[in-house]
Design a protein around this motif. Structure first.
Motif, PDB file in Angstrom:
ATOM      1  N   ASN A   5       0.720  -1.197   0.053  1.00 51.32           N
ATOM      2  CA  ASN A   5       0.027   0.003   0.020  1.00 51.32           C
ATOM      3  C   ASN A   5       0.689   1.201   0.002  1.00 51.32           C
ATOM      4  OD1 ASN A   5      -2.305  -1.406   0.191  1.00 51.32           O
ATOM      5  ND2 ASN A   5      -2.377  -1.665   2.326  1.00 51.32           N
ATOM      6  N   SER A   8       2.098   3.616  -3.389  1.00 50.94           N
ATOM      7  CA  SER A   8       0.905   4.496  -4.269  1.00 50.94           C
ATOM      8  C   SER A   8       0.618   5.816  -3.295  1.00 50.94           C
ATOM      9  CB  SER A   8      -0.320   3.617  -4.287  1.00 50.94           C
ATOM     10  OG  SER A   8      -1.132   3.710  -2.904  1.00 50.94           O
ATOM     11  N   GLN A  37      -3.429   9.572  -3.387  1.00 39.54           N
ATOM     12  CA  GLN A  37      -2.725   8.815  -4.334  1.00 39.54           C
ATOM     13  C   GLN A  37      -2.660   9.583  -5.858  1.00 39.54           C
ATOM     14  OE1 GLN A  37      -5.457   5.298  -3.944  1.00 39.54           O
ATOM     15  NE2 GLN A  37      -4.135   4.318  -2.627  1.00 39.54           N
ATOM     16  N   ALA A  72       0.928  10.463  -7.411  1.00 41.99           N
ATOM     17  CA  ALA A  72       1.287  10.160  -8.921  1.00 41.99           C
ATOM     18  C   ALA A  72       1.832  11.468  -9.633  1.00 41.99           C
ATOM     19  CB  ALA A  72      -0.042   9.465  -9.450  1.00 41.99           C
TER      20      ALA A  72
END
Length: 501
Positions: A133, A136, A367, A371
């Motif tokens: 986990n 991300s 997340q 990114a």
């Protein structure tokens, strides 16, 4: 009355014992308190990883003999270190209000951007859950994540992290760091506090979400253990007991025990008490190989389900509005703490410095920002804007907060609004049937727009995540004098599962 309190020798353990002693003396000014420090097996053996050591009581069992013999009256433990099985001759007499339950990542600033990172942790739970986990949640570009065992007290682990050139970071319980950084510490702990404050200048920190990384059962809570026959102490300790913490911890330990869990299991369990209900969160891997993934809400006021119809698609903003992006309002550069309601609300050409706090409404927004290469410090995990961030002790810098949102976004009590887009009503409206009884809303704006076109919505049953959206829907229904009700669901996916009952 004279009371002898025992605990481990570490700074953290002594601070915890002193907290208990001070709480008792505040209630009982005539009480004389003495302290007894000693090492446990877990303190003496620092060479083996915890999972290679005895399963039960590696930090607590060495105190039983002294407690049972009367050498001391009370032992103060970190509750997460106690075995989940009940003891026949001792009892937990009380606990204090719980510190922050969450885990914390400390990460070297100079390693930001590394493709392969190694973190220190000796917890099978953390290693298992974060292996899948954490990538991300980190800025884009991390290709591999490994873990290296670490032992010792908090300051020893922090020092090892800083000195090991192959290591980028460390996972610790935030409660431990909060206690060691407290402004209420005695002079004897100031050296440790100063060391940790200096160390925090060299690292970035990240408060890990319990929805993806539930913690050790009872993490952040203190267990005050006494002999079962000491009814006098049970009465004394009842005056400082925090019943909500006590009951919540018992529920976490019961959940873990149901999976046969101990401290060597790869299972995290966290129970959150909120005005709207109780959230049970568990994630990990059972020894039998069964994956565990739990994130569910028990309503404070039970909701009866029937076979009435519900709207099968989430009534999100995109169904009702088009977004028109505008130049951000206000001088956002003067803020050093940023709360982002949706990833779209933070323009892609704006880079928030890792030295500033970047916080999100939910994990998905986190997340999406990660990114884009941004360092996110934490999230409200879709539990509502009124969630307590609990950053006062960890983050000593004065912070000026702003909230990135849209024109017409919900106002905030302690954050200035930075508006970056306008919601323009779509000409083509979603077709809602008056025969539908239940609707899930992603934003107050969507409901306000919908009820303009479908006034009968004010008499229906509505659902949303906790926080400002549910409050906005309730206000609109009241303004229209509707008979509808608003209920809480953790997210749309969880809400859909309710209808499978």
């Amino acid at each position: 009355m004279r009371l002898v309190i025992a605990s481990r020798k570490s700074d953290l353990a002594r601070i915890q014992s002193l907290q208990v002693g001070k709480a008792l003396q505040k209630r009982h000014p005539d009480l004389t308190v003495e302290y007894h420090w000693r090492e446990s097996l877990g303190d003496v053996n620092l060479s083996d990883p915890l999972w290679k050591m005895p399963e039960k009581g590696v930090f607590t069992e060495d105190f039983r003999k002294g407690l049972l013999s009367g050498e001391f009256d009370v032992v103060v433990h970190s509750w997460k270190d106690l075995p989940t099985e009940s003891r026949h001759d001792t009892v937990i007499g009380a606990t204090l209000p719980r510190e922050d339950v969450r885990d914390l990542l400390l990460f070297k600033k100079k390693d930001l951007g590394k493709k392969k990172i190694t973190l220190l942790s000796s917890s099978p739970r953390r290693i298992f859950n974060l292996q899948k986990n954490l990538p991300s949640l980190l800025p884009a570009g991390v290709l591999s994540l490994d873990f290296k065992t670490v032992r010792g007290n908090v300051q020893t682990r922090v020092r090892k992290m800083l000195e090991d050139q192959e290591v980028s970071g460390l996972i610790v319980a935030k409660a431990a760091l909060d206690r060691l950084l407290s402004d209420q510490l005695e002079a004897e702990f100031q050296e440790t506090k100063l060391f940790l404050r200096k160390a925090l200048e060299d690292v970035l920190w990240m408060v890990l979400p319990v929805s993806l990384n539930p913690t050790a059962a009872a993490q952040g809570a203190l267990a005050i253990e006494i002999r079962k026959d000491r009814t006098d102490l049970q009465e004394l300790l009842s005056t400082i007991n925090c019943s909500e913490t006590y009951e919540t911890v018992q529920k976490e330990r019961a959940l873990l025990a149901g999976w046969g869990g101990g401290c060597h299991q790869k299972i995290g369990v966290t129970v959150l008490q909120r005005p709207y209900g109780e959230i049970n969160c568990a994630q990990g891997l059972h020894d039998a190989g069964t994956a565990i993934d739990l994130w569910e809400l028990t309503q404070a006021t039970p909701v009866k389900f029937s076979n009435t119809s519900y709207f099968p698609e989430t009534t999100q903003e995109a169904l009702w509005f088009d977004r028109q992006f505008i130049t951000p309002t206000g001088d956002f550069k003067k803020y050093n703490a940023h709360w982002v309601s949706k990833a779209e609300a933070l323009p892609k050409d704006i880079k928030i410095s890792p030295e500033h706090i970047l916080w999100t409404s939910g994990v998905r927004t986190w997340q999406r920002l990660a990114a884009r290469g941004l360092w996110v410090h934490g999230s409200n995990e879709s539990l509502g804007e009124r969630e307590d961030l609990r950053l006062e002790t960890l983050d000593a810098k004065p912070r000026h907060w702003c909230k990135w949102t849209h024109e017409g976004g919900e106002a905030s009590e302690d954050m200035d609004l930075i508006k970056t887009y306008i919601l323009q009503s779509k000409a083509q409206k979603p077709q809602l049937s008056e025969n539908t009884e239940h609707f899930f809303w992603m934003s107050g704006s969507s409901f306000r727009e919908a009820v303009k076109h479908y006034p009968w919505l004010a008499d229906k049953t509505h659902w949303s995540g906790p926080g400002l959206t549910s409050e906005a829907v309730a206000r609109e229904i009241a303004a229209l004098k509707g008979s509808g009700a608003v209920h809480i669901a953790l997210n749309f996916e969880k809400w859909q599962k309710l209808w499978q009952v």
